[in-house]
Write a protein that holds these residues in place. Structure first.
Motif, PDB file in Angstrom:
ATOM      1  N   THR A   1       0.893  -1.074  -0.171  1.00 29.79           N
ATOM      2  CA  THR A   1      -0.162  -0.025   0.142  1.00 29.79           C
ATOM      3  C   THR A   1       0.953   1.166  -0.019  1.00 29.79           C
ATOM      4  OG1 THR A   1      -1.574  -1.342   1.084  1.00 29.79           O
ATOM      5  CG2 THR A   1      -1.910   1.429   1.132  1.00 29.79           C
ATOM      6  N   MET A   2       1.982   1.215   0.702  1.00 34.34           N
ATOM      7  CA  MET A   2       2.840   2.356   0.744  1.00 34.34           C
ATOM      8  C   MET A   2       3.327   2.667  -0.461  1.00 34.34           C
ATOM      9  SD  MET A   2       6.187   2.847   3.369  1.00 34.34           S
ATOM     10  CE  MET A   2       6.917   1.547   2.459  1.00 34.34           C
ATOM     11  N   LEU A   3       3.776   1.785  -1.397  1.00 37.39           N
ATOM     12  CA  LEU A   3       4.419   1.903  -2.829  1.00 37.39           C
ATOM     13  C   LEU A   3       3.202   2.622  -3.706  1.00 37.39           C
ATOM     14  CD1 LEU A   3       6.089  -1.537  -3.424  1.00 37.39           C
ATOM     15  CD2 LEU A   3       7.269   0.667  -3.305  1.00 37.39           C
ATOM     16  N   LEU A   4       2.056   2.215  -3.338  1.00 33.62           N
ATOM     17  CA  LEU A   4       0.821   2.730  -4.098  1.00 33.62           C
ATOM     18  C   LEU A   4       0.290   4.099  -3.745  1.00 33.62           C
ATOM     19  CD1 LEU A   4      -0.868  -0.684  -4.697  1.00 33.62           C
ATOM     20  CD2 LEU A   4       0.510   0.616  -6.358  1.00 33.62           C
ATOM     21  N   LYS A   5       0.636   4.662  -2.513  1.00 30.59           N
ATOM     22  CA  LYS A   5      -0.291   5.665  -1.790  1.00 30.59           C
ATOM     23  C   LYS A   5      -0.134   7.124  -2.718  1.00 30.59           C
ATOM     24  CE  LYS A   5       3.500   7.295   1.145  1.00 30.59           C
ATOM     25  NZ  LYS A   5       3.472   8.923   0.577  1.00 30.59           N
ATOM     26  N   GLU A   6       1.032   7.403  -3.397  1.00 32.39           N
ATOM     27  CA  GLU A   6       0.779   8.323  -4.184  1.00 32.39           C
ATOM     28  C   GLU A   6       0.277   8.300  -5.750  1.00 32.39           C
ATOM     29  OE1 GLU A   6       1.707  11.573  -3.195  1.00 32.39           O
ATOM     30  OE2 GLU A   6       1.935  10.436  -1.278  1.00 32.39           O
ATOM     31  N   ALA A   7       0.719   7.021  -6.177  1.00 31.09           N
ATOM     32  CA  ALA A   7      -0.103   6.738  -7.354  1.00 31.09           C
ATOM     33  C   ALA A   7      -1.279   6.833  -7.364  1.00 31.09           C
ATOM     34  CB  ALA A   7       0.435   5.309  -7.844  1.00 31.09           C
ATOM     35  N   LEU A   8      -2.224   6.543  -6.001  1.00 33.47           N
ATOM     36  CA  LEU A   8      -3.780   6.477  -6.091  1.00 33.47           C
ATOM     37  C   LEU A   8      -4.232   7.683  -6.222  1.00 33.47           C
ATOM     38  CD1 LEU A   8      -5.758   4.139  -5.535  1.00 33.47           C
ATOM     39  CD2 LEU A   8      -5.585   5.053  -3.060  1.00 33.47           C
ATOM     40  N   LYS A   9      -3.490   8.826  -6.217  1.00 29.50           N
ATOM     41  CA  LYS A   9      -4.189  10.031  -6.508  1.00 29.50           C
ATOM     42  C   LYS A   9      -4.357  10.371  -8.032  1.00 29.50           C
ATOM     43  CE  LYS A   9      -1.824  11.915  -2.226  1.00 29.50           C
ATOM     44  NZ  LYS A   9      -0.755  12.353  -1.762  1.00 29.50           N
ATOM     45  N   PRO A  10      -5.322  10.807  -8.597  1.00 27.56           N
ATOM     46  CA  PRO A  10      -5.558  10.827 -10.040  1.00 27.56           C
ATOM     47  C   PRO A  10      -4.853  11.866 -10.674  1.00 27.56           C
ATOM     48  CG  PRO A  10      -7.615  10.901  -8.727  1.00 27.56           C
ATOM     49  CD  PRO A  10      -6.818  10.978  -7.835  1.00 27.56           C
ATOM     50  N   ASN A  11      -4.476  11.588 -11.981  1.00 20.67           N
ATOM     51  CA  ASN A  11      -3.602  12.583 -12.695  1.00 20.67           C
ATOM     52  C   ASN A  11      -4.474  13.374 -13.412  1.00 20.67           C
ATOM     53  OD1 ASN A  11      -1.226  11.006 -12.045  1.00 20.67           O
ATOM     54  ND2 ASN A  11      -2.328   9.356 -13.328  1.00 20.67           N
ATOM     55  N   LEU A  12      -4.122  14.909 -13.297  1.00 20.07           N
ATOM     56  CA  LEU A  12      -4.770  15.914 -14.271  1.00 20.07           C
ATOM     57  C   LEU A  12      -3.924  16.174 -15.379  1.00 20.07           C
ATOM     58  CD1 LEU A  12      -7.261  17.866 -14.163  1.00 20.07           C
ATOM     59  CD2 LEU A  12      -5.653  19.350 -13.129  1.00 20.07           C
ATOM     60  N   VAL A  13      -4.475  16.275 -16.658  1.00 17.05           N
ATOM     61  CA  VAL A  13      -3.964  16.908 -17.760  1.00 17.05           C
ATOM     62  C   VAL A  13      -5.025  17.669 -18.470  1.00 17.05           C
ATOM     63  CG1 VAL A  13      -1.962  15.035 -18.092  1.00 17.05           C
ATOM     64  CG2 VAL A  13      -4.372  14.506 -18.890  1.00 17.05           C
ATOM     65  N   GLN A  14      -4.778  17.721 -19.740  1.00 20.88           N
ATOM     66  CA  GLN A  14      -6.050  18.631 -20.399  1.00 20.88           C
ATOM     67  C   GLN A  14      -6.043  17.938 -22.104  1.00 20.88           C
ATOM     68  OE1 GLN A  14      -4.091  22.746 -21.658  1.00 20.88           O
ATOM     69  NE2 GLN A  14      -2.502  21.916 -20.340  1.00 20.88           N
ATOM     70  N   THR A  15      -7.148  18.532 -22.661  1.00 28.03           N
ATOM     71  CA  THR A  15      -7.224  17.990 -24.138  1.00 28.03           C
ATOM     72  C   THR A  15      -6.623  19.296 -24.928  1.00 28.03           C
ATOM     73  OG1 THR A  15      -9.355  19.440 -24.556  1.00 28.03           O
ATOM     74  CG2 THR A  15      -9.568  17.053 -23.782  1.00 28.03           C
ATOM     75  N   ILE A  16      -6.342  19.086 -26.166  1.00 28.71           N
ATOM     76  CA  ILE A  16      -5.689  20.239 -26.976  1.00 28.71           C
ATOM     77  C   ILE A  16      -6.695  21.609 -26.905  1.00 28.71           C
ATOM     78  CG2 ILE A  16      -5.639  21.000 -29.558  1.00 28.71           C
ATOM     79  CD1 ILE A  16      -4.702  18.239 -30.149  1.00 28.71           C
TER      80      ILE A  16
END
Length: 564
Positions: free
Chosen positions: A249-264
């Motif tokens: 779980t510790m290895l995954l704790k930061e990865a579990l937060k969603p990634n924000l990007v954008q469209t063109i």
């Protein structure tokens, strides 16, 4: 605008001007405290720090498709173009997509960021490592296997039978040579020899858990519930008994937060998690979808491959786990793909066909689309068909398909979004908005109280339209084990070829008169479903004769070349 015939997805993406990610976040009303930047154009969101209401109310639009063909359908492209079109119409919208796996990127299928002027950016970063989520998932998975092998080597207090370990190492790469291996060779100090193997990361139970966990505690609980093998007296052994779930779980704790990007076009997009739909459940993370529902009025999301796979699993696994219903379903089809389902060979797609011949292939191929439409309606949800336009589609073909759909009472729109972005999807956006206003009567296909065998039977006979199911001797033994251990109430995740309703990839269109053979049933007690392996589906794919990787590289400035 440049000559579209000469433009690649990569060149269009590299020519785009991106907004700083903090501006994208501000437009989505993400408070600065919740934003964890990865450079100027990527960020993670900490859902626990959002000011948005804890319970999201945004309506969910699921984008799915007909059975995929080499001609291309473009679900991700439609997902992005539809979202941009809804934003142009004044709607507060957010996208929720899966992250791409390196396996298909370097193999043959390609990435998962859309195409043309309907892409999420920065596409090079998203398709290559991104924020490291898949590496974290791979590491957590392989930590567990290392702990299992070490436990056996150090005396095997839990009495684990090395022959009955069902949890495998993973790698985010297509590598057929690793499907079956022997580990622990080299003598007494090198471990206990046993038959083992690798799956691709996106087929890992850790990936499935990652994408179905509601929060960090649910993630830990699901990891602890993993049954990774059996004892010599055939009792299941869990991670909780072994230990190590906290470290995973510790290895995954930061990865579990969603990634924000954008469209063109600047529409905010959450790109997070990425199980395959032919060997896993094919949906982005539940956390990302629920976060988007907190931040937007409409969330456009995608499920992998055709509606018989990704959409069915979205309905029966993800929506059930998340406690929400899809408010509308968009089925993506292309004239090219429908003609292939109608019998036109791939190498003939660019041939100039007379109208009568072209329509004859199309009229046969729409049987595949019709079955998907009926299946979506069977879940109590109204489908909208997005006709994803290619440059060589004729008006006669497009008009014939629209008339065919209109005769059947199906809302449909031509989406010219590869070339025009959101501006080419306004008709589709209007059809979706009208459908959202109508509501639906969503209901999963089966009840959890059904046995695993009954669930498989319902999927095969109702969704695939097969005559029935044949369980191999091994699968029958596994059904007995599932019942004895109280796992019958878990949903089913079918592992099946994406190209056909049957388990034979060569049977395109809408085949009938077939049975599905289930060769193995694997309980994924952490993820909370049972995987039913059918046909020749492999959990570790191989590379083609000429991998896409052979055409890729970087220029003198370090920019990617040959990436789609």
């Amino acid at each position: 605008m440049c000559n579209m015939e000469e433009m690649s997805d990569l060149s269009i993406a590299q020519a785009a001007t991106l907004k700083p990610i903090r501006e994208v976040a501000a437009e989505a009303e993400i408070n600065p405290e919740a934003l964890l930047q990865f450079g100027d154009y990527k960020a993670k969101i900490d859902p626990a720090l959002l000011d948005a209401p804890a319970e999201g109310q945004g309506k969910v639009v699921l984008v799915t498709g007909i059975s995929p063909t080499p001609a291309g359908e473009g679900k991700s492209t439609v997902t992005v173009g539809l979202s941009d079109a809804l934003r142009l119409a004044g709607e507060k919208v957010m996208i929720a997509l899966r992250e791409p796996s390196l396996g298909p990127i370097f193999g043959i299928k390609g990435g998962a960021t859309g195409g043309g002027y309907s892409q999420v950016l920065p596409m090079e970063d998203i398709n290559m490592h991104f924020t490291g989520d898949f590496h974290a998932i791979t590491s957590a998975n392989n930590l567990l296997v290392a702990l299992i092998d070490n436990h056996i080597h150090q005396g095997n207090e839990l009495n684990i039978d090395p022959r009955r370990i069902v949890f495998r190492r993973v790698l985010d790469m297509n590598d057929r040579s690793l499907r079956s291996i022997v580990s622990g060779l080299g003598g007494p100090t090198e471990g206990v020899p046993r038959e083992a193997g690798f799956d691709i990361t996106v087929a890992s139970e850790i990936m499935a858990i990652f994408c179905l966990a509601k929060d960090i505690q649910d993630l830990q609980d699901r990891i602890d519930n993993i049954v990774f093998g059996f004892t010599y007296d055939r009792k299941p052994v869990t991670v909780k008994e072994l230990g190590g779930g906290g470290a995973m779980t510790m290895l995954l704790k930061e990865a579990l937060k969603p990634n924000l990007v954008q469209t063109i076009a600047g529409t905010p997009a959450l790109v997070h998690g990425g199980p395959f739909a032919n060997i896993a459940h094919g949906c982005n993370s539940l956390i990302a979808t629920q976060t988007a529902r907190r931040l937007a009025d409409i969330v456009v999301t995608e499920a992998g491959f055709g509606a018989d796979l990704g959409a069915e699993k979205f309905m029966d696994i993800k929506a059930r786990a998340g406690g929400f219903a899809p408010d509308a379903v968009v089925i993506v089809a292309t004239i090219r793909a429908l003609k292939m389902h109608g019998g036109l060979a791939k190498d003939k797609l660019k041939d100039e066909l007379d109208t009568e011949t072209s329509i004859s292939y199309l009229s046969e191929g729409v049987k595949n689309l019709e079955r998907h439409i009926d299946n979506v309606r069977g879940f109590g949800v109204t489908p909208v068909v997005a006709i994803n336009k290619f440059t060589n589609d004729s008006d006669d073909e497009l008009n014939w398909l629209k008339a065919w759909l209109e005769e059947r009472g199906v809302k449909a729109a031509v989406a010219d979004i590869w070339a025009k972005g959101g501006a080419g999807g306004q008709e589709l956006a209007e059809a979706v908005l009208n459908t959202l206003d109508e509501g639906n009567n969503f209901k999963p296909l089966y009840e959890l109280e059904d046995t695993v065998a009954e669930k498989v039977e319902k999927i095969v006979t109702t969704i695939y339209r097969g005559d029935g199911v044949e369980f191999t001797a091994a699968a029958k033994r596994q059904l007995k084990t599932i019942a004895e251990n109280g796992w019958d109430d878990l949903p089913v995740c079918m592992a099946k070829t994406q190209y056909s309703f049957s388990d034979d990839a060569a049977l395109l269109g809408a085949p009938d008169g077939f049975t599905i053979t289930v060769r193995e049933l694997i309980p994924k007690t952490g993820a909370g479903f049972v995987v039913a392996l059918t046909g020749a589906v492999m959990t570790m794919p191989g590379l083609p004769k000429v991998p896409a990787a052979m055409k890729m590289g970087v220029d003198e400035d370090g920019h990617a070349v040959g990436l789609f």
